[in-house]
Design a protein around this motif. Structure first.
Motif, mmCIF file in Angstrom:
data_model
loop_
_atom_site.group_PDB
_atom_site.id
_atom_site.type_symbol
_atom_site.label_atom_id
_atom_site.label_comp_id
_atom_site.label_asym_id
_atom_site.label_seq_id
_atom_site.Cartn_x
_atom_site.Cartn_y
_atom_site.Cartn_z
ATOM 1 N N MET A 149 -28.386 16.405 49.524
ATOM 2 C CA MET A 149 -28.694 15.276 49.604
ATOM 3 C C MET A 149 -28.120 14.064 49.281
ATOM 4 N N VAL A 150 -27.311 14.250 48.032
ATOM 5 C CA VAL A 150 -26.384 13.446 47.634
ATOM 6 C C VAL A 150 -25.364 12.753 48.726
ATOM 7 N N LEU A 151 -24.819 14.104 49.505
ATOM 8 C CA LEU A 151 -23.742 13.779 50.432
ATOM 9 C C LEU A 151 -24.387 12.920 51.551
ATOM 10 N N VAL A 152 -25.606 13.117 51.942
ATOM 11 C CA VAL A 152 -26.276 12.406 53.186
ATOM 12 C C VAL A 152 -26.625 10.981 52.682
ATOM 13 N N VAL A 153 -27.070 10.802 51.627
ATOM 14 C CA VAL A 153 -27.238 9.293 51.070
ATOM 15 C C VAL A 153 -25.783 8.541 51.041
ATOM 16 N N ILE A 154 -24.858 9.147 50.444
ATOM 17 C CA ILE A 154 -23.588 8.557 50.508
ATOM 18 C C ILE A 154 -23.171 8.207 52.007
ATOM 19 N N SER A 155 -23.236 9.054 52.771
ATOM 20 C CA SER A 155 -23.042 8.761 54.354
ATOM 21 C C SER A 155 -23.932 7.777 54.712
ATOM 22 N N ARG A 156 -25.225 7.665 54.401
ATOM 23 C CA ARG A 156 -25.947 6.424 55.069
ATOM 24 C C ARG A 156 -25.553 5.170 54.058
#
Length: 442
Positions: free
Chosen positions: A126-133
């Protein structure tokens, strides 16, 4: 109507330009088509996650809170780079900024399925996805300030409304492409395919822009520079100087376009985000392709017609101030009225579709009203001014949409949602009508 002295002076300033400053006919067609496609690609990649979020969440076991976090993360990044993107575009050239930013958001979109599945730990994933967004929002945040800077530098004021409206109407095409082609890919090949295809399309556009359009333009400018002993075209970028923010902050027309754009995007994002839910709740048997496609199809010719009308009025001698306020009136007044009527037509599917179509198509005239007004009040710093406008305009992406959802959850009333949106829209229109201007500040 006679042309004001300020408008005459502005046109004389623009006519007294260096050779090669403005695009020729062929360049306008080629660049206009390319930037139109860029806006379409931008909105296609922007719409992929909202369209696929249900399927993605089902696969990786996201709850509603996590889905909301992923969707809203984009707008935090989108707000962060608006002003920087406009400033850099005015200084080094919007074409260069577009290449860098488009490379970023296209690659991030392509790699999103890998990022989602990169970690088996749900929290880390989730952290990685939020950063990418957030990064996706950062890269996309510079797009419209860059486009605004390019159009202001390369199109004269009597043709600018049409070109700008045409280019930015590509965003509606992107929504349509994602809603139609994206839906087919999602159904037949799974949600990952939508990210791969849209990312690849963005990368292809970057290569065309970099290796054909920009390279060709830079060669032409070098030849002009050697021939005339000037830095044709580039001088306007490198000599624009520091942005006089203190001067802008003291001018009511500057604040007028910020408030008006904020209020407009509030309505746009609410319609964009809640329109499918509205039809699903009130007309559960309705075909989704009708209400997801029809309103957005009409916006493209509507935006182009609005730009043509604005340029026609200016060529016939109407002041820029009158023209921008007239187009903004044609945009925001019908939009507010339709929003009020939609809340009262919860039992008529046909009326709801017609009203939604009129509302969305009317909102597209905003491009020839307030949006292009940044080039009128500041032809030397159009990208920077647009950056501030769009930063304010991005706030409703996570605040306005959330408030609409909160109102709907607490009152169970769609009329309450659309009524408050109509009030905000009216406030923006009145602000621009009272304080807006087409006269140059600096």
């Amino acid at each position: 109507m006679s042309v004001s002295s300020e408008d005459k002076k502005l046109r004389l300033d623009k006519d007294d330009s260096t050779p090669g400053k403005y695009w020729g006919r062929d360049e306008k067609r080629l660049w206009g088509a390319s930037l139109f496609i860029s806006c379409a690609s931008l909105y296609t990649t922007r719409s992929v996650m909202p369209m696929s979020i249900v399927s993605v969440a089902k696969d990786v076991h996201w709850d509603k809170v996590q889905k909301g976090t992923v969707l809203s993360a984009f707008f935090w990044g989108y707000c962060m780079t608006q002003v920087l993107g406009g400033y850099l575009s005015d200084r080094i050239g919007g074409d260069i900024v577009l290449i860098v930013s488009a490379t970023g958001w296209a690659l991030i979109t392509f790699w999103t399925p890998f990022i989602i599945k990169l970690s088996s730990d749900q929290h880390t994933a989730m952290v990685l996805v939020v950063i990418s967004r957030v990064l996706l929002g950062c890269f996309q945040g510079v797009h419209f300030p860059s486009v605004t800077s390019i159009v202001c530098r390369k199109v004269n004021d009597q043709e600018r409304s049409l070109i700008y409206s045409f280019i930015t109407s590509g965003s509606q095409l992107g929504i349509l492409i994602c809603g139609s082609v994206g839906s087919i890919l999602l159904e037949r090949f799974g949600w990952s395919s939508v990210f791969y295809v849209s990312g690849c399309a963005g990368i292809c556009w970057v290569f065309f822009l970099k290796y054909y359009l920009v390279a060709q333009q830079r060669k032409k400018q070098i030849v002009l520079s050697m021939k005339d002993n000037i830095v044709a075209g580039e001088k306007s970028h490198t000599d624009s100087g520091a942005v006089p923010w203190l001067l802008f902050f003291r001018k009511p027309p500057f604040w007028a376009i910020i408030v008006a754009h904020f209020c407009h995007t509030n309505a746009f994002f609410i319609l964009f985000s809640w329109l499918p839910t509205y039809f699903h709740d009130n007309f559960p048997d309705a075909k989704g392709w009708v209400f997801n496609v029809v309103p957005w199809i009409v916006t493209i010719p509507s935006a182009i017609l609005g730009g043509h009308l604005a340029d026609l009025l200016i060529r016939k001698g109407y002041s820029v101030t009158f023209t921008r306020k007239f187009l903004e009136t044609l945009s925001q007044v019908p939009l507010a009225i339709c929003l009020l009527l939609i809340g009262q037509n919860l039992h008529s599917y046909t009326n709801s579709v017609i009203l939604m179509t009129i509302a969305v198509s009317a909102s597209s005239l905003h491009k020839a009203g307030v949006m292009v007004n940044s080039t009128d009040i500041s032809p030397r710093h159009p990208g920077s001014v647009m950056g501030v406008m769009n930063m304010a305009g991005a706030i409703p992406g996570f605040i306005g949409v959330y408030i609409a959802g909160y109102i709907l959850e607490t009152t169970k009333s769609w009329a309450a949602v659309f009524n408050q949106t109509a009030v905000v829209t009216t406030i923006g229109w009145l602000t621009f009508m009272i304080f807006g201007s087409g006269k140059k500040i600096v």
